[in-house]
Write an enzyme that holds these catalytic residues in place. Structure first.
Site, PDB file in Angstrom:
ATOM      1  N   ASP A  59       0.262 -11.833  -2.640  1.00  0.00           N
ATOM      2  CA  ASP A  59       1.444 -10.877  -2.938  1.00  0.00           C
ATOM      3  C   ASP A  59       2.029 -11.511  -4.263  1.00  0.00           C
ATOM      4  OD1 ASP A  59       1.205  -9.234  -0.987  1.00  0.00           O
ATOM      5  OD2 ASP A  59       2.922  -9.814   0.182  1.00  0.00           O
ATOM      6  N   HIS A 103      -5.791  -9.560  -0.979  1.00  0.00           N
ATOM      7  CA  HIS A 103      -4.639  -9.792  -1.995  1.00  0.00           C
ATOM      8  C   HIS A 103      -3.833 -11.012  -1.774  1.00  0.00           C
ATOM      9  CE1 HIS A 103      -2.303  -6.680  -0.214  1.00  0.00           C
ATOM     10  NE2 HIS A 103      -1.237  -7.147  -0.948  1.00  0.00           N
ATOM     11  N   ARG A 135       0.063   4.535  10.641  1.00  0.00           N
ATOM     12  CA  ARG A 135       0.876   3.411  10.762  1.00  0.00           C
ATOM     13  C   ARG A 135       1.888   3.246   9.834  1.00  0.00           C
ATOM     14  NH1 ARG A 135       0.628  -1.469   7.509  1.00  0.00           N
ATOM     15  NH2 ARG A 135       0.041  -3.477   8.729  1.00  0.00           N
ATOM     16  N   HIS A 172      -4.690 -12.048   2.088  1.00  0.00           N
ATOM     17  CA  HIS A 172      -4.503 -11.178   3.284  1.00  0.00           C
ATOM     18  C   HIS A 172      -4.843  -9.999   2.985  1.00  0.00           C
ATOM     19  CE1 HIS A 172      -0.694 -10.678   1.520  1.00  0.00           C
ATOM     20  NE2 HIS A 172      -0.792  -9.524   1.635  1.00  0.00           N
TER      21      HIS A 172
END
Length: 292
Positions: free
Chosen positions: A205, A203, A271, A261
């Site tokens: 941002d 996608h 994470r 990204h």
């Protein structure tokens, strides 16, 4: 980049993402055919130089921009050509990018600060969130209950991140504004239950969130130590370029379509990261969290 809220993306925005991905794939296909030709040359007895060319042109090439073991005291900057996404930003001369790209630095936030923020993230996310492997906590809502300690650490860290982005991209820090959403993210290997849990999709941002002009991620855990998988991947036409998370590491980039990204699926462990993003448009500005 952050955990993607796919349900909030409008159809027109989805088409914009798909167009960008198709264009990148088309460029990649060109490199694939070149690689095929080079393999044929290799089979006919060409030199080792041909092997190098094949590896350089393959669409499967992945370059590690920064590994977990490295410690960067100065930003490592990788420049890319700015997209057309900023052409209507001439009214914001102090913030409009003169150069676009992505950068990583390890000296803006200490490991101790990252560990303190991780503990706060664990506390806040334990109060709720998805059971599908990807949870987020908006720092301007649920995080407020964390109290004075969180607010003080966050304000200081946010200011330092803002300044390093401005210095790296040649901006006026005073013309950059915090924008929403700003959030903790928690990702593990649990299977996705809803589309909101599917954080791994490529996608952009600026398309997904609208107000983002500069995105930063502050990592709170270490790749290969606290979790496996979960690397951040910039998807360029002829290769992927990855950032391996490290507690205290700040990765930041211009938020337009020049920085398509995704995040690798986490295969074990958890994470943690914080997404802090900025806008050039004061109409999209938000204030730092405050105590109730």
């Amino acid at each position: 980049m952050a955990v993607q809220r796919r349900g909030n993306v409008k159809n027109s925005d989805s088409k914009a993402i798909e167009k960008k991905i198709k264009r990148a794939n088309a460029q990649r296909q060109t490199f694939t055919w070149r690689g095929f030709i080079i393999v044929l040359l290799l089979l006919t007895g060409s030199s080792a130089v041909v092997i190098w060319l094949y590896m350089s042109l393959s669409d499967d090439v992945t370059e590690t921009l920064v590994s977990r073991r490295e410690v960067l005291t100065e930003p490592r900057l990788f420049l890319v050509q700015c997209s057309e996404d900023y052409e209507n930003y001439k009214q914001f001369p102090g913030c409009t990018p003169k150069k676009c790209g992505r950068a990583v630095i390890d000296s803006v936030v200490t490991k101790e600060e990252a560990q303190a923020l991780r503990r706060l993230a664990e506390r806040g996310l334990s109060l709720g969130g998805s059971d599908g492997g990807a949870s987020i906590l908006d720092l301007h809502s649920g995080a407020l209950s964390m109290g004075k300690k969180f607010v003080n650490i966050y304000r200081d860290v946010r200011g330092r991140i803002q300044r390093v982005i401005a210095e790296t991209f040649g901006l006026d820090s005073s013309q950059m504004y915090l924008t929403k959403p700003t959030f903790f993210s928690h990702i593990n290997s649990t299977s996705a239950k809803t589309t909101h849990d599917e954080y791994w999709h490529p996608h952009i941002d600026k398309v997904t969130y609208g107000s983002f002009d500069y995105t930063s991620l502050l990592y709170l855990t270490d790749y290969g130590v606290d979790f496996g998988g979960g690397r951040f991947i910039f998807m360029d036409p002829n290769s992927n370029r990855t950032v391996e998370p490290r507690a205290g590491r700040v990765s930041f980039f211009s938020s337009g379509s020049e920085n398509l990204h995704r995040v690798e699926k986490v295969v074990w462990g958890t994470r943690y990261a914080i997404t802090v993003s900025f806008t050039c448009d004061p109409d999209h500005a938000i204030a730092d969290p405050t105590l109730p």
